[in-house]
Scaffold this active site. Structure first.
Site, mmCIF file in Angstrom:
data_model
loop_
_atom_site.group_PDB
_atom_site.id
_atom_site.type_symbol
_atom_site.label_atom_id
_atom_site.label_comp_id
_atom_site.label_asym_id
_atom_site.label_seq_id
_atom_site.Cartn_x
_atom_site.Cartn_y
_atom_site.Cartn_z
ATOM 1 N N GLU A 35 0.855 -1.165 0.123
ATOM 2 C CA GLU A 35 0.079 -0.018 0.081
ATOM 3 C C GLU A 35 1.043 1.378 0.093
ATOM 4 O O GLU A 35 1.843 1.512 0.888
ATOM 5 C CB GLU A 35 -0.970 0.015 1.201
ATOM 6 C CG GLU A 35 -1.472 1.179 1.591
ATOM 7 C CD GLU A 35 -2.421 1.987 0.549
ATOM 8 O OE1 GLU A 35 -3.227 1.174 -0.122
ATOM 9 O OE2 GLU A 35 -2.376 3.143 0.088
ATOM 10 N N GLN A 36 0.486 2.349 -0.867
ATOM 11 C CA GLN A 36 1.534 3.366 -0.904
ATOM 12 C C GLN A 36 1.350 4.200 0.298
ATOM 13 O O GLN A 36 2.535 4.893 0.597
ATOM 14 C CB GLN A 36 1.068 4.292 -2.141
ATOM 15 C CG GLN A 36 -0.500 4.943 -2.215
ATOM 16 C CD GLN A 36 -0.668 5.724 -3.523
ATOM 17 O OE1 GLN A 36 -0.100 5.748 -4.160
ATOM 18 N NE2 GLN A 36 -2.015 6.294 -3.345
ATOM 19 N N ARG A 95 -16.949 4.257 6.311
ATOM 20 C CA ARG A 95 -16.061 3.504 5.632
ATOM 21 C C ARG A 95 -14.601 3.113 6.347
ATOM 22 O O ARG A 95 -14.214 1.955 5.989
ATOM 23 C CB ARG A 95 -15.438 4.432 4.503
ATOM 24 C CG ARG A 95 -16.558 4.819 3.613
ATOM 25 C CD ARG A 95 -16.228 5.819 2.628
ATOM 26 N NE ARG A 95 -15.228 5.444 1.538
ATOM 27 C CZ ARG A 95 -15.797 5.102 0.495
ATOM 28 N NH1 ARG A 95 -17.425 5.283 0.074
ATOM 29 N NH2 ARG A 95 -14.908 4.546 -0.543
ATOM 30 N N TYR A 201 -27.953 8.680 5.776
ATOM 31 C CA TYR A 201 -28.041 7.751 6.779
ATOM 32 C C TYR A 201 -27.411 7.708 7.771
ATOM 33 O O TYR A 201 -26.329 8.419 7.794
ATOM 34 C CB TYR A 201 -28.119 6.255 5.889
ATOM 35 C CG TYR A 201 -26.656 6.184 5.140
ATOM 36 C CD1 TYR A 201 -25.618 5.741 5.731
ATOM 37 C CD2 TYR A 201 -26.673 6.467 3.783
ATOM 38 C CE1 TYR A 201 -24.335 5.515 5.113
ATOM 39 C CE2 TYR A 201 -25.506 6.237 3.146
ATOM 40 C CZ TYR A 201 -24.443 5.911 3.771
ATOM 41 O OH TYR A 201 -23.102 5.973 3.048
ATOM 42 N N ASP A 279 -11.958 -0.598 -8.327
ATOM 43 C CA ASP A 279 -12.100 0.379 -9.220
ATOM 44 C C ASP A 279 -10.715 0.532 -10.093
ATOM 45 O O ASP A 279 -10.953 1.155 -11.238
ATOM 46 C CB ASP A 279 -11.899 1.756 -8.247
ATOM 47 C CG ASP A 279 -13.270 2.004 -7.603
ATOM 48 O OD1 ASP A 279 -14.151 1.330 -8.025
ATOM 49 O OD2 ASP A 279 -13.391 2.991 -7.087
HETATM 50 C C1 LIG Z 1 -19.267 9.444 -3.147
HETATM 51 C C2 LIG Z 1 -19.290 7.811 -3.032
HETATM 52 C C3 LIG Z 1 -20.112 6.976 -2.581
HETATM 53 C C4 LIG Z 1 -19.948 5.789 -2.612
HETATM 54 N N1 LIG Z 1 -20.765 5.019 -1.966
HETATM 55 C C5 LIG Z 1 -20.746 3.660 -2.117
HETATM 56 C C6 LIG Z 1 -21.690 2.457 -1.655
HETATM 57 O O1 LIG Z 1 -22.763 3.082 -1.131
HETATM 58 N N2 LIG Z 1 -21.345 1.216 -1.741
HETATM 59 C C7 LIG Z 1 -20.551 0.662 -2.523
HETATM 60 O O2 LIG Z 1 -20.441 -0.373 -2.517
HETATM 61 N N3 LIG Z 1 -19.313 1.470 -3.152
HETATM 62 C C8 LIG Z 1 -19.653 2.770 -3.049
HETATM 63 N N4 LIG Z 1 -18.829 3.673 -3.546
HETATM 64 C C9 LIG Z 1 -17.788 3.104 -4.405
HETATM 65 C C10 LIG Z 1 -16.413 2.620 -3.490
HETATM 66 O O3 LIG Z 1 -16.031 3.792 -2.813
HETATM 67 C C11 LIG Z 1 -15.279 2.287 -4.380
HETATM 68 O O4 LIG Z 1 -15.704 1.542 -5.711
HETATM 69 C C12 LIG Z 1 -14.303 1.297 -3.561
HETATM 70 O O5 LIG Z 1 -13.603 2.126 -2.546
HETATM 71 C C13 LIG Z 1 -13.060 0.845 -4.438
HETATM 72 O O6 LIG Z 1 -12.317 0.114 -3.764
HETATM 73 P P1 LIG Z 1 -10.821 -0.326 -4.401
HETATM 74 O O7 LIG Z 1 -10.389 -1.007 -3.176
HETATM 75 O O8 LIG Z 1 -11.109 -0.950 -5.594
HETATM 76 O O9 LIG Z 1 -10.166 0.953 -4.521
HETATM 77 P P2 LIG Z 1 -9.781 2.183 -3.711
HETATM 78 O O10 LIG Z 1 -10.489 2.376 -2.375
HETATM 79 O O11 LIG Z 1 -9.427 3.331 -4.421
HETATM 80 O O12 LIG Z 1 -8.290 1.657 -3.071
HETATM 81 C C14 LIG Z 1 -7.009 1.786 -3.891
HETATM 82 C C15 LIG Z 1 -6.041 1.488 -2.833
HETATM 83 O O13 LIG Z 1 -4.779 1.213 -3.470
HETATM 84 C C16 LIG Z 1 -3.738 2.416 -3.213
HETATM 85 N N5 LIG Z 1 -3.003 2.568 -4.221
HETATM 86 C C17 LIG Z 1 -3.204 3.472 -5.174
HETATM 87 N N6 LIG Z 1 -2.003 3.618 -6.043
HETATM 88 C C18 LIG Z 1 -1.142 2.675 -5.471
HETATM 89 C C19 LIG Z 1 0.212 2.380 -5.993
HETATM 90 N N7 LIG Z 1 0.890 2.798 -7.170
HETATM 91 N N8 LIG Z 1 1.063 1.570 -5.272
HETATM 92 C C20 LIG Z 1 0.359 0.938 -3.951
HETATM 93 N N9 LIG Z 1 -0.872 1.272 -3.739
HETATM 94 C C21 LIG Z 1 -1.528 2.086 -4.385
HETATM 95 C C22 LIG Z 1 -4.369 3.466 -2.548
HETATM 96 O O14 LIG Z 1 -3.834 4.327 -1.433
HETATM 97 C C23 LIG Z 1 -5.726 3.003 -1.882
HETATM 98 O O15 LIG Z 1 -5.460 2.452 -0.250
HETATM 99 C C24 LIG Z 1 -18.819 4.938 -3.685
HETATM 100 C C25 LIG Z 1 -17.995 5.814 -4.145
HETATM 101 C C26 LIG Z 1 -18.118 7.257 -4.025
HETATM 102 C C27 LIG Z 1 -17.007 8.307 -4.796
#
Ligand SMILES: Cc1cc2nc3c(=O)[nH]c(=O)nc-3n(C[C@H](O)[C@H](O)[C@H](O)COP(=O)(O)OP(=O)(O)OC[C@H]3O[C@@H](n4cnc5c(N)ncnc54)[C@H](O)[C@@H]3O)c2cc1C
Length: 384
Positions: A35-36, A95, A201, A279
């Site tokens: 993790e960065q 979160r 909520y 994502d």
């Molecule tokens: C306003 C809003 C409301 C939302 N509400 C919901 C909801 O109600 N329900 C739901 O299911 N989803 C919801 N989402 C979507 C959800 O937040 C995302 O889909 C989810 O957080 C994605 O998780 P992830 O682990 O794929 O990515 P991220 O949470 O973006 O995690 C990526 C991680 O990788 C790390 N990283 C990045 N680049 C590097 C690198 N080069 N080297 C090492 N580490 C790195 C980052 O620091 C981070 O910790 C919402 C999103 C938004 C914007």
């Protein structure tokens, strides 16, 4: 863990990466997370939510309302009905709490903080990866769970900046005592209006009310917009909305603004022994509330495929084939909801409201495909 266990490196310690890491560890793999950031964090600060809080939150429901007069468009009792219908509860959770609950199931010594991935190369039977702090690893499999600006995705498929989605969100947390006079029900409420919608909520054992207010914008100017917004600005964005919406915004101590970014669906996620999840490969508008849920499902499906199929490259291809149709469908539904939630008052809006009054595509049966799915149960593997 035996010495032969496949070495899996997960890049990114967000909700998706950590869930995948736990599922992979349970499946018997030698997993490490890189993790960065200097610590595992989610936007919002750390507030505990113990099981006694979730027992209360399990009784939640949702309530769709009109932006101006507050009229009820739809009421969907989620719990305990949700558990009866789909075998699992619906919860609203801070979160940071969610991340810490997932992290607690993974050994801390396997999480390498302050490691930002800067490069990788597929070497056939393994992957080489480099970090900005000089570290270098050679796992058998590498999983890019590094979010919408994924470095792993860029390394596999080239750099392409995400597109501004024409929406920004004002987000805030309000101490419950400040809005006690509103007598809010515990369930989630969603207000839909012209060019925007507003959701609120309770989280953290009902101590805080979380709100997210979406409004449409033509352009995103980085020089004008920062992460922190004033409450006055959020109030201006919701001028003319129902008193309840404005009272909630006004009661916030601080308010944040987020720009929404998007990417078109990717046709492929995997190359050799490297793949993507969450994502990093399928960001979606949060208008089905499914982005993190899909990232969580990805982790379970990935672990099931790697466990069932001996050859990692083949397992990663199976994983993406299983997951792509489902997440692509949700990406499209989430996009369509942006239009549907933000309709100007008029015939189309009246048609939508009439459909919601009949439950329409939000009826328990219409949502069964989404809520009943078990990502670890991968029937395609049975035939291998
Ligand atoms: C306003 C809003 C409301 C939302 N509400 C919901 C909801 O109600 N329900 C739901 O299911 N989803 C919801 N989402 C979507 C959800 O937040 C995302 O889909 C989810 O957080 C994605 O998780 P992830 O682990 O794929 O990515 P991220 O949470 O973006 O995690 C990526 C991680 O990788 C790390 N990283 C990045 N680049 C590097 C690198 N080069 N080297 C090492 N580490 C790195 C980052 O620091 C981070 O910790 C919402 C999103 C938004 C914007």
């Amino acid at each position: 863990m035996n010495g032969m266990a496949l070495k899996v490196a997960v890049i990114g310690g967000g909700i998706g990466g950590l869930t995948a890491a736990v599922a992979l560890l349970h499946a018997g793999f030698d997993v490490h997370v890189y993790e960065q950031a200097p610590e595992l964090t989610e936007v919002g600060g750390g507030i505990n939510m113990a099981p006694n809080a979730t027992r209360v939150l399990r009784r939640l429901g949702t309530h769709q309302r009109r932006w101006q007069d507050g009229r009820t468009l739809q009421r969907a009792p989620l719990n305990p009905l949700c558990e009866e219908l789909y075998g699992a509860p619906h919860m609203t959770i801070h979160r940071a709490d969610l991340l810490s609950v997932i992290a607690s199931a993974f050994p801390a010594e396997r999480v390498h903080l302050g490691h930002r991935l800067v490069g990788l190369a597929d070497r056939g039977d393994r992957v080489e990866a480099w970090f900005d702090n000089g570290a270098h690893i050679t796992p058998d499999v590498l999983v890019g769970a590094d979010g919408i600006h994924s470095a792993v995705r860029a390394a596999l498929f080239g750099e392409e900046p995400p597109e501004f989605a024409g929406c920004v969100a004002y987000r805030g947390l309000v101490p419950a005592e400040r809005i006690a006079d509103l007598g809010l029900e515990l369930g989630s409420q969603s207000w839909v209006g012209p060019g925007g919608h507003f959701v609120h909520y309770f989280v953290s054992r009902g101590r805080l009310l979380n709100f997210v207010g979406w409004t449409e914008h033509d352009a995103w100017n980085r020089e004008d917009w920062t992460d922190r917004a004033t409450v006055a600005r959020a109030l201006a964005a919701f001028a003319g909305w129902h008193e309840q919406v404005r009272t909630i915004i006004a009661a916030a101590e601080t308010c944040f603004i987020w720009a929404l970014f998007d990417r078109d669906p990717l046709p492929r996620w995997s190359v050799g022994h490297t793949t993507l999840l969450g994502d990093a490969c399928h960001p979606m508008y949060p208008f089905m509330g499914q982005g993190a849920a899909m990232a969580i499902e990805d982790g379970a499906a990935l672990a099931a495929c790697l466990r069932a199929i001996g050859d990692p490259a083949e397992a990663l291809l199976h994983y993406e084939r299983l997951r792509l149709p489902r997440v692509t469908r949700l990406q499209a539904m989430s996009r369509a909801n942006k239009t549907r939630f933000h309709l100007r008052d008029g015939p189309a809006q009246q048609e939508r409201d009439a459909e919601w009054a009949k439950a329409g595509d939000r009826s328990p049966d219409a949502l069964r495909w989404l809520y009943e799915h078990d990502p670890a149960d991968v029937p395609i593997l049975a035939s291998l």
